[in-house]
Design an enzyme around this catalytic site. Structure first.
Site, PDB file in Angstrom:
ATOM      1  N   GLY A 139      84.634  20.913  14.298  1.00  0.00           N
ATOM      2  CA  GLY A 139      84.981  22.170  14.931  1.00  0.00           C
ATOM      3  C   GLY A 139      84.205  23.272  14.236  1.00  0.00           C
ATOM      4  N   ARG A 140      84.617  24.504  14.422  1.00  0.00           N
ATOM      5  CA  ARG A 140      83.908  25.602  13.770  1.00  0.00           C
ATOM      6  C   ARG A 140      84.359  25.851  12.344  1.00  0.00           C
ATOM      7  NH1 ARG A 140      84.518  30.457  15.764  1.00  0.00           N
ATOM      8  NH2 ARG A 140      86.171  29.936  17.202  1.00  0.00           N
ATOM      9  N   GLU A 157      81.905  25.585   9.438  1.00  0.00           N
ATOM     10  CA  GLU A 157      80.856  26.600   9.372  1.00  0.00           C
ATOM     11  C   GLU A 157      81.210  27.711   8.393  1.00  0.00           C
ATOM     12  OE1 GLU A 157      80.227  27.940  13.361  1.00  0.00           O
ATOM     13  OE2 GLU A 157      79.731  25.922  14.072  1.00  0.00           O
ATOM     14  N   CYS A 173      81.632  15.249  12.977  1.00  0.00           N
ATOM     15  CA  CYS A 173      81.121  16.360  13.764  1.00  0.00           C
ATOM     16  C   CYS A 173      80.431  17.404  12.871  1.00  0.00           C
ATOM     17  CB  CYS A 173      82.257  16.958  14.593  1.00  0.00           C
ATOM     18  SG  CYS A 173      81.735  18.045  15.926  1.00  0.00           S
ATOM     19  N   HIS A 174      81.018  18.592  12.720  1.00  0.00           N
ATOM     20  CA  HIS A 174      80.464  19.633  11.851  1.00  0.00           C
ATOM     21  C   HIS A 174      80.933  19.473  10.399  1.00  0.00           C
ATOM     22  CE1 HIS A 174      79.529  21.418  15.710  1.00  0.00           C
ATOM     23  NE2 HIS A 174      78.854  22.384  15.118  1.00  0.00           N
ATOM     24  N   TYR A 179      77.564  15.800  14.331  1.00  0.00           N
ATOM     25  CA  TYR A 179      77.251  16.264  15.677  1.00  0.00           C
ATOM     26  C   TYR A 179      75.726  16.458  15.721  1.00  0.00           C
ATOM     27  CZ  TYR A 179      77.621  18.885  20.015  1.00  0.00           C
ATOM     28  OH  TYR A 179      77.502  19.297  21.318  1.00  0.00           O
TER      29      TYR A 179
END
Length: 187
Positions: free
Chosen positions: A85-86, A89, A115-116, A135
């Protein structure tokens, strides 16, 4: 009961937090969610819409974090999970998060990242010389972190188990559980 730490925050992918969390409980592990602060987190749902170049984002579930990053004692945990997800980040820049990730990597404890999630590992400097799935849009970040990106639903590099995104859950968690059970049985 053996404890597993999940590092996340607001805007984490709903399925990527909840699936491993529930899977760990099912296997008899205690799972703790760590975030920037011990507060109620807002997760999101990422999906693909025809005609879009990337995924869309919608509000998902809310869930309480158990502990703030600054209060985590990584010695208390047998493994680490970093959903995507974000959230990765922005949590990757947190010094406590980087120290936590380095602890697990240096100790050779099982790490699952999806993923992230590998963005956190790259920021902590623990992907150097390692192979990691993620990802596909994060391939450059894995490589800039010194790793080699692998297009895999469940890539195992010693204690590190990585995957691309939530559609990889069955293979990713099956591989992680094998590594986790061998290193640290639930009871």
């Amino acid at each position: 009961m053996a404890k597993v730490l999940i590092l996340t925050g607001d805007a984490a992918e709903d399925l990527e937090v909840m699936y491993p969390y529930q899977r760990l409980l099912e296997e008899g592990y205690e799972a703790h969610i760590a975030a920037p602060s011990a507060k109620r987190l807002q997760f999101v749902v990422h999906d693909f819409v025809e005609g879009f170049d990337t995924y869309t984002e919608k509000p998902g579930h809310t869930w309480a974090a158990d502990v703030a990053f600054s209060d985590v004692n990584p010695d208390e945990y047998v493994a680490l999970v970093i959903p995507g997800g974000r959230a990765p980040e922005y949590i990757r820049g947190d010094r406590d998060v980087q120290e936590i990730a380095r602890h697990f990597a240096e100790a050779g404890k099982p790490i699952a990242a999806l993923c992230h999630g590998p963005l956190v590992l790259a920021a902590a400097g623990v992907l150097k010389g390692r192979e990691s799935s993620a990802y596909p849009a994060c391939a450059l970040d894995v490589e800039n972190g010194g790793g080699t990106w692998v297009d895999s639903e469940a890539h195992v590099d010693q204690n590190l188990v990585t995957g691309r995104a939530w559609p990889d859950h069955p293979a990713w968690m099956r591989a992680f559980m094998k590594v986790l059970r061998a290193a640290a049985p639930a009871t």
